[in-house]
Design an enzyme around this catalytic site. Sequence first.
Site, mmCIF file in Angstrom:
data_model
loop_
_atom_site.group_PDB
_atom_site.id
_atom_site.type_symbol
_atom_site.label_atom_id
_atom_site.label_comp_id
_atom_site.label_asym_id
_atom_site.label_seq_id
_atom_site.Cartn_x
_atom_site.Cartn_y
_atom_site.Cartn_z
ATOM 1 N N ALA A 194 0.838 -1.200 0.000
ATOM 2 C CA ALA A 194 0.000 0.000 0.000
ATOM 3 C C ALA A 194 0.879 1.259 0.000
ATOM 4 C CB ALA A 194 -0.931 -0.011 1.208
ATOM 5 N N ARG A 230 -10.152 -19.541 5.258
ATOM 6 C CA ARG A 230 -9.179 -19.705 6.345
ATOM 7 C C ARG A 230 -9.799 -19.860 7.718
ATOM 8 N NH1 ARG A 230 -4.748 -15.226 4.243
ATOM 9 N NH2 ARG A 230 -3.947 -16.564 2.606
ATOM 10 N N HIS A 251 -2.299 -14.074 11.893
ATOM 11 C CA HIS A 251 -1.681 -13.756 10.615
ATOM 12 C C HIS A 251 -2.049 -12.379 10.092
ATOM 13 C CE1 HIS A 251 -0.180 -14.267 6.598
ATOM 14 N NE2 HIS A 251 -1.365 -14.293 6.055
#
Lengths: 253, 637
Positions: free
Chosen positions: B44, B330, B401
């Site tokens: 970003a 996930r 994560h």
Amino acid sequence: MSETKNITVHLKVWRQKRNEKKGRFESYTVKDVSTDSSFLEMLDLLNEDLTKSGKEPLEFDSDCREGICGTCGLVINGVAHGPQQAIATCQLHMRKFKDGETLTIEPFRAKPFTPIKDLIVDRSAFDRIISKGGYVSTNAGSPQDANAILIPKKNSDLAMDAASCIGCGACVAACPNASASLFTSAKISQYALLPQGQPEATRRASQMVDQMDLEGFGNCSNHGECEAVCPKQITIANIARMRREFFKAALRS
Amino acid sequence: MKLDAKIPGGQLETKWSSYKSQLKLVNPANKRKHELIVVGTGLAGGAAAASLGELGYKVKNFCIQDSPRRAHSIAAQGGINASKNYQNDGDSIWRLFYDTIKGGDFRGREANTYRLAELSANIIDQCVAQGVPFAREYGGLLANRSFGGAQVSRTFYARGQTGQQLLLGAYGSLMRQVDAGNVEMYPRREMLDVVLIDGKARGIICRNLITGELERYVGDAVILCTGGYSPVYYLSTNAVNSNVTAAWRCHKKGAVMANPCYTQIHPTCIPQEGDHQSKLTLMSESLRNDGRVWVPKKENDSRKASGIPENERDYFLERKYPSFGNLVPRDIASRNAKEVCDENKGVGSTRRAVFLDFEEAIGRLGENVIAERYGNLFDMYQNLTGENPYKTPMMIYPAPHYTMGGLWVDYNLQSTIPGLHVLGEANFSDHGANRLGASALMQGLADGYFVIPYTIGSFLASTELPKVDTSHDAFNESENDIKQTVNKLLSIKGGKTVRELHRELGYLMLDKVGMARDKEGLEETIEKIPKIREEFWNNINVPGSSDDLNKSLEMAGRLADFLELGELMARDALNREESCGGHFRTEYMTEEGEALRNDKDFTHVSAWEYQGEGKPHVLHKEELEFDRVTPSQRSYK
């Protein structure tokens, strides 16, 4: 996990205060190191001990700890990134060492990598080399469709091999001339192998090589030490390609 | 405070294109008069700083690493999604949008998510133009693979190093702008505060991580691209320096924090091997394309994998989710792994692991094909564990994560502080309560290359920005506050190290605010964290001095912020009395044990406003409106 045990290691570590001209080796012993722990986790343990005993911890750089960011880099027993090939320091595990072994730990030494503190050196010269052409000059916008240019898989794979350089500087630390040729050639190769890199090929090769010289890196005299320590197994075939690109540039200018 | 998401009107499909054409512009000659501060150099930040430099703005770009090329985006492995439909398998912008919003359990913003899907194809074009060496087929076309939560193959990749290659592409563009003089690069700087003048973000204060000096920088806007906060759990796949400090300090200056309890625990990580280890290594989700997840059917089965016959194995994901199998999203994969381990069916020495087995795929495709697809991941696994995954199954366990929560932003990516824009993982906007694989890279680059270059122009063109400099009182005040905190940290000289207290916080968070949460555990956490915080401020031992390179001091400052954030995460999780995506409250589940949303009461973004030290946060709600999709019970069966 494989067979785990706890070992003791003795360390001879390079310590150098900030702005201090010359450093020195200091000796430490780290006990109860699990062979499953990584080399840097062993140094974390040392730092916990030092902190608890009121001493100043050892400063070393590390970040991702999975061998991809290129932040870490130590010379262990005289070898950049230590005794195991094809990994960065952070991927080295203590199961590679014996109980009671003495390990010598030094920073990546090279004139253009000025010492900052303890095992931390300044590698900003690499950024300046990239700034002279380690890219394709394209602005964010509306380029053509990604599949409009076909690239033979072989070339793309070779470009990827070169592009996998993590910019750690081990190649420089290992080179008797402190040459940055492997680093610079990896980037030049990536673009030399791809159609997108062609329009600027000449300028890229001459400018990046010039900057490399300007930073004070030495010349390559084909020792091949760089290739041996490279955590990403980048080959010196890239240096040959860089030379070709550089000569092409010299002939065209 | 009223949260206005500023979502443009009109059809979902045309919102962004028509909005873009109405945005105000800054003419080229005036662009160079605007100084912009970009913090962070990941996908970003790197993409934003490069693109804004290309447009002609004067950009100052900061990072904590020694080089912008090392930001943690570099560690992303598996790939980046784009709705190119190169595979002719029925992909489209709509499908990518729908998969993403469904994957996020209908807790994301429709308009932002659609824009993300729309920009995805452009990102691949841009990266290929930069010379990013994506994987290709023999015919020279780009290759794709599948990822969790999708039934099409839309993931582009560069071996297992996609993040590295995309980041180096952005970094190259950034260094080109540095060479052109449009971007000034400030590495080894840690942003410690945002400076507000007349209510607008007009500067930052950084600590020079080499000299320890506090430095002041002024600008017309601040663009924060500083990543997520998963190291609050101590155990995390993030880099050891990843932290929430820049975002949290903005939060304390008035930027509200949205959905902090939405965190992602990634299913395929190498299990922890000891307390001293905080960094866990992730194995790309792409492994689930060919790897089969299983545990023994029998409890406490200590036989080796090879000694367990086929009929005594439970391929629990394939059994429970036949249509997605090992490729469920996930959150579902992680929760199921935790459940089987809780049932004493876990494997390995700690019994907190499940097998990820490639035997069938190797038999079907041959070892060469598997090596070609995942070679570097297999090598990495072998190096870390000393075991050969070609011969014995890998052992994996979930680890923190990614964080879907973050600073609240409107459609322009502006926070509740005028001028402060937040991009990438640091904001909350695109992934709802769970992020699908290969979407983080997509969002970082979309925000940086293709959103902020448009919306920042409109902000600058429509905002009065009187000239200010770093001698302004606001800078003095802010710097004094930082100095006091730093001096305090160094003067305590107590008995606990930063690592010890970080571990204490992290284990508590993981246990109570991790993969499964309940009221009791959350209340306990809210009670316990202030005690750890108190111990921190009375008994921490930070060695060294402030005017030197001092990593212990850096880590102490970051832990101080995690200790505040952790409590807010628990409060947010307690407040959200439903299960959705990565936020799983055990009180709220279906009969089959799946997440049970409460759309009636919780179809909103929870945005928390800081009120000052010791005062409870105030909750603001942004109602989520679904015009085009109908939230349904997420099913991957």
